[in-house]
Design an enzyme around this catalytic site. Structure first.
Site, PDB file in Angstrom:
ATOM      1  N   ALA A 183       0.635  -1.310  -0.025  1.00  0.00           N
ATOM      2  CA  ALA A 183      -0.003  -0.199   0.057  1.00  0.00           C
ATOM      3  C   ALA A 183       0.912   1.375  -0.016  1.00  0.00           C
ATOM      4  CB  ALA A 183      -0.863   0.005   1.210  1.00  0.00           C
ATOM      5  N   GLU A 185       3.749   2.045  -1.214  1.00  0.00           N
ATOM      6  CA  GLU A 185       4.487   2.380  -2.353  1.00  0.00           C
ATOM      7  C   GLU A 185       4.054   2.979  -3.489  1.00  0.00           C
ATOM      8  OE1 GLU A 185       5.934  -1.683  -3.370  1.00  0.00           O
ATOM      9  OE2 GLU A 185       6.951  -2.048  -1.207  1.00  0.00           O
ATOM     10  N   ARG A 257       3.639 -11.975   0.339  1.00  0.00           N
ATOM     11  CA  ARG A 257       3.948 -13.007   0.982  1.00  0.00           C
ATOM     12  C   ARG A 257       2.699 -13.925   1.063  1.00  0.00           C
ATOM     13  NH1 ARG A 257       7.637  -9.889   0.964  1.00  0.00           N
ATOM     14  NH2 ARG A 257       9.167  -9.453   2.399  1.00  0.00           N
ATOM     15  N   HIS A 309       6.923  -2.274  -7.744  1.00  0.00           N
ATOM     16  CA  HIS A 309       7.507  -2.007  -6.536  1.00  0.00           C
ATOM     17  C   HIS A 309       8.210  -0.867  -6.020  1.00  0.00           C
ATOM     18  CE1 HIS A 309       5.491  -5.623  -4.156  1.00  0.00           C
ATOM     19  NE2 HIS A 309       5.482  -6.092  -5.684  1.00  0.00           N
ATOM     20  N   SER A 310       8.464  -0.220  -4.965  1.00  0.00           N
ATOM     21  CA  SER A 310       9.711   0.622  -4.782  1.00  0.00           C
ATOM     22  C   SER A 310      10.069   0.333  -3.215  1.00  0.00           C
ATOM     23  CB  SER A 310       9.010   2.126  -4.869  1.00  0.00           C
ATOM     24  OG  SER A 310       8.100   2.341  -3.605  1.00  0.00           O
ATOM     25  N   TYR A 365      17.829 -10.645   0.796  1.00  0.00           N
ATOM     26  CA  TYR A 365      17.222 -11.715   1.860  1.00  0.00           C
ATOM     27  C   TYR A 365      16.275 -12.449   1.088  1.00  0.00           C
ATOM     28  CZ  TYR A 365      14.019  -7.670   1.385  1.00  0.00           C
ATOM     29  OH  TYR A 365      13.224  -6.612   1.228  1.00  0.00           O
ATOM     30  N   GLU A 387      11.877  -2.646  -8.948  1.00  0.00           N
ATOM     31  CA  GLU A 387      11.655  -1.869  -7.833  1.00  0.00           C
ATOM     32  C   GLU A 387      12.078  -0.496  -8.306  1.00  0.00           C
ATOM     33  OE1 GLU A 387      11.002  -2.381  -4.454  1.00  0.00           O
ATOM     34  OE2 GLU A 387      11.381  -4.461  -4.253  1.00  0.00           O
TER      35      GLU A 387
END
Length: 429
Positions: A183, A185, A257, A309-310, A365, A387
């Site tokens: 939310a 981003e 996720r 995304h960012s 990660y 990103e």
């Protein structure tokens, strides 16, 4: 006039952000893998919110609530982890950001004759939905708006289908782009609506309209996105609840996720209060089910999936859950580099260069249950997470000043163009 401007800005400033009274943000640096590992238990212990995660090559930025600041600093000092203040007053910084957004709104109001466009500022959900409806009504021969489902809180989850053949030509590859899974981003939805603009309103690449079918979903998570404007700017998850009493206090799941690929195995949490809570089950969230259903409905022709995304200036590909490479890793990397190269050639010099690679290896990660991995696991040959860029690893990384929105949209579109054409070539072989 100046007095009215001041009043308008003050109204914006004092309307929200009370949730962040006393919060601070910190730069955090790690020199070893052991130090990076030592941060993991602190996330739950101190309810940390990492805007960007530290690696050995770059600092991260973390938000810390007032009641946890002393303990957090004590623990990272004991572990030899470096830190420095990033924002001493998060609420005040957010109020300043609101002023920038409102000034951009006033500037664009004159330029666009009063029409709010979803790619020239950080716009509320209603503006984005109205734009989709406008496109569907004005260009019915090529654009169809689909109300796919209602979100948990009852908002429409809308996407747009763009096709010169009404999606009936089985020889045309399908390109699917989504945004707004997370939310907060905010740069993500404009990058998707700009693509709609370029495909329908300002067509400069006719082959993309004639040779491809397109599905564009600007805001996967409308409840969360709306909540970032009204309550908590850094809200990340959906806004659902479930039978767990804790979910009434700690709402929502991390949409990225929640997909059914090695779900909840690594890089996630079982706690509803965690920002990386995987949900009660794979696809527990209606929002992720919408993405799933689009992928499956058009899987036979789905040539390229992009999820926006960012931040970080990265183009990432599977597998994110363990850092291993897909059987199509060479193709994924080659197309990824081609997209990044054209973006870089159109980028501002103060934007950091793009990095292309495996999700886990580049960001440092592992995560399970991402949309990127899921799409690839069911057979989408080219599946990427973008990103989008920021100006730094700090505030202007995550919250890009609004005057840069259109620039990011323009350069990202150039990457989409290259990716679509490469995907089309592979599809037709």
């Amino acid at each position: 006039m100046k007095f009215l401007l001041v009043l308008a800005l003050c109204a914006v400033v004092y309307a929200k952000h009370e949730a962040y009274i006393g919060w601070k943000s910190y730069y955090v640096g790690v020199a070893t893998d052991a130090q990076a590992k030592a941060l993991e238990p602190l996330i739950q212990k101190y309810e940390l919110d990492f805007l960007s995660h530290p690696t050995k090559s770059r600092e991260g930025v973390v938000l810390v609530k007032p009641q946890h600041q002393a303990g957090f600093v004590q623990d990272i000092e004991a572990g030899g982890i470096t830190y420095r203040i990033h924002a001493d007053d998060v609420k005040r910084q957010l109020e300043f950001d609101d002023q920038l957004i409102e000034m951009q709104r006033m500037s664009s109001f004159t330029r666009t004759a009063g029409r709010q466009l979803p790619y020239d500022n950080y716009q509320e959900l209603e503006v984005i939905d109205e734009y989709l409806d406008y496109i569907g009504e004005k260009y019915p021969d090529v654009a169809t708006v689909v109300n796919a489902a209602e979100s948990f809180e009852g908002r429409p989850i809308k996407y747009i289908k763009i096709s010169t053949t009404n999606f009936e030509d089985e020889n045309k590859p399908v390109i699917f782009i989504d945004g707004g899974i997370h939310a907060r981003e905010w740069i993500s939805p404009p990058s998707v609506t700009w693509a709609i603009h370029k495909l329908v309103e300002d067509v400069t690449e006719n082959d993309l309209l004639e040779k491809f079918d397109w599905i564009l979903l600007p805001v996967v998570n409308p409840d969360g996105y709306k909540y970032t404007f009204t309550n908590e700017r850094f809200w990340r998850k959906t806004r659902s609840t479930n039978n767990n009493p804790l979910s009434q206090i700690c709402r929502g799941a991390d949409g990225n996720r929640n997909f059914d690929f090695v779900w909840n195995s690594i890089g996630t949490s079982n706690s509803p209060c965690s920002d990386i809570y995987a949900g009660t089950s794979a696809f527990s969230e209606v929002e992720t089910r919408v993405v799933r259903d689009i992928l499956h409905e058009h899987l036979a022709r789905m040539a390229l999936y992009l999820t926006m995304h960012s931040f970080g200036s990265m183009i990432l590909y599977p597998w994110g859950h363990d850092g291993s490479l897909s059987q199509n890793a060479l193709g994924l990397h080659t197309v990824g580099v081609a997209m990044a190269s054209v973006i870089q050639s159109n980028a501002l010099p103060n934007f950091p260069p793009y990095t292309v690679g495996n999700s886990a290896l580049v960001i440092g990660y592992y995560i399970a249950g991402s949309s990127e991995d899921y799409a690839h696991s069911i057979g989408v040959p080219l599946s990427y997470t973008y990103e989008l860029p920021g100006l730094s690893s700090g505030w202007d990384g995550f919250h890009l000043p609004p005057q840069y929105i259109e620039q990011v949209c323009r350069e990202t579109w150039e990457g989409i163009v290259v990716g679509a054409r490469r995907a089309g070539d592979l599809f037709r072989k």
